[in-house]
Design a protein around this motif. Sequence first.
Motif, short mmCIF file in Angstrom:
data_model
loop_
_atom_site.label_atom_id
_atom_site.label_comp_id
_atom_site.label_asym_id
_atom_site.label_seq_id
_atom_site.Cartn_x
_atom_site.Cartn_y
_atom_site.Cartn_z
N MET A 153 10.21 -3.87 69.23
CA MET A 153 11.30 -4.53 68.51
C MET A 153 11.62 -3.81 67.21
SD MET A 153 10.09 -8.47 69.06
CE MET A 153 9.71 -9.11 70.71
N PHE A 154 10.85 -2.77 66.88
CA PHE A 154 11.09 -2.01 65.66
C PHE A 154 12.19 -0.99 65.89
CE2 PHE A 154 6.36 -2.52 64.24
CZ PHE A 154 6.56 -3.87 64.16
N ALA A 155 12.68 -0.42 64.80
CA ALA A 155 13.66 0.65 64.89
C ALA A 155 13.04 1.89 65.53
CB ALA A 155 14.20 0.99 63.51
N GLU A 156 13.87 2.69 66.16
CA GLU A 156 13.44 3.95 66.76
C GLU A 156 13.88 5.09 65.84
OE1 GLU A 156 15.24 3.99 70.63
OE2 GLU A 156 14.52 1.96 71.08
N PRO A 157 12.95 5.73 65.13
CA PRO A 157 13.33 6.77 64.16
C PRO A 157 14.20 7.88 64.74
CG PRO A 157 11.02 6.18 63.90
CD PRO A 157 11.50 5.48 65.15
N GLN A 158 14.00 8.19 66.02
CA GLN A 158 14.79 9.26 66.63
C GLN A 158 16.25 8.88 66.81
OE1 GLN A 158 12.41 7.50 68.04
NE2 GLN A 158 12.88 6.98 70.18
N ALA A 159 16.56 7.58 66.67
CA ALA A 159 17.94 7.12 66.81
C ALA A 159 18.60 6.87 65.46
CB ALA A 159 17.98 5.85 67.65
#
Length: 409
Positions: free
Chosen positions: A232-238
Amino acid sequence: MRRVCNYFSFLLLNYCAFPDNDRVIVGRTHAKNEFEVIHQWHFLNYTWPTSLTYNYAFNNIHYIPENNAPTGIKIYGGKIFLSIPRFRPGIPATLAYVSMIDGGTRTNELLQPYPNWELNINRNCEALQSVQSMEIDRQGYMWVIDGVRINEETQCPAKLLILDLKNHGRMVHRHIFPNEIALAKGGFLNDLVLDDVGGGYAYITDNSAIDPGLIVYSLKKDRSWKLRDPRMFAEPQAADFIVNGIPTTNLSPIDGIALSPSRHNKEKELFFCALTGLNLYSIDTSVLRNESMSRSDQWRKRINLIGQKESQSDGLIIDSSGNLYYTLLPLNGIGRWNIKTPIATSEIIFKNDKTMIWPDTFAMDEKGYLYVISNNINQFINPNFKVVITDEVKFRIFRYFTGTKSYMY
């Protein structure tokens, strides 16, 4: 001159409609399936009780026109309901509506606070403080999540109100979320879907940068609990995508949420994604409703990775035929995927780099139309971005004929 017209129009409790030459372009669609703009605004203004009320609000910065921006949208009884979260000061009402129209485009329509001004009083914990979204069930009750707590505009705890739309918005239920479920300082209740099983459940995304997760609320138990998982966390690659020339660098967690329609002898699926992310996930709602399982690690094994979308998304919605519609933020468009098929079959059904700027939230009516609001909200949620009133249309409501109803039918 137009800027002057804007401000003098407030004093007259009216508005100035500027011509808009923007043309909606839709490919691969026929006439009745076009995304048409039915409402648009350069700025938001309201139906003030009197000119004195307006003048007081304007002169005492209780109403700052350029700071008002709509996010949530829902349709019921000939009304288009809109939420206006208090991301900035000067928001006089956080829940309002405009009337549905039969044809053409309305410009700068005045918003009517709902159900009244009293329930929209800022810094009054009994009233609505900062609403990001809402949902309306089949019985005509609006479930309103009042839980944007990311600034100093309110110190009130997050809550859920249920309003009876068939009875002038009379409040019939209130649930105050415990601080360990939704933070009174730092929480961000973003969106919700409703499940009519077991006396009624709401599944709510908490987009909080401090404590993101998925909240489950049981109306019958009048109780809420929260599920947290790294997916549910942000995806740093996005991260670091651009919308209308503005970089989005925040790592924004779980945001979009959608529920599959009822199917005989089959459990419903809840779909979710992070705003800063490409992956789409699902989980059976029977798992979410099991509060004891939520206290263990077992429920995490039931999360399914569906696949990746074409870009980062904000709003999601599923119709009665299982079509999942999702916004495509950096692509200025809308995608569609039928949940009965592989996600590779998804398609982009609309794109417009001039008008579809930050498509945010969806709604459906009972006549077979899908609605989506685009709102440039990346300008408003950033306190360092200077927003001014110009000739530019900042907010649009699009309508698109699908011939289906919402997931609740």
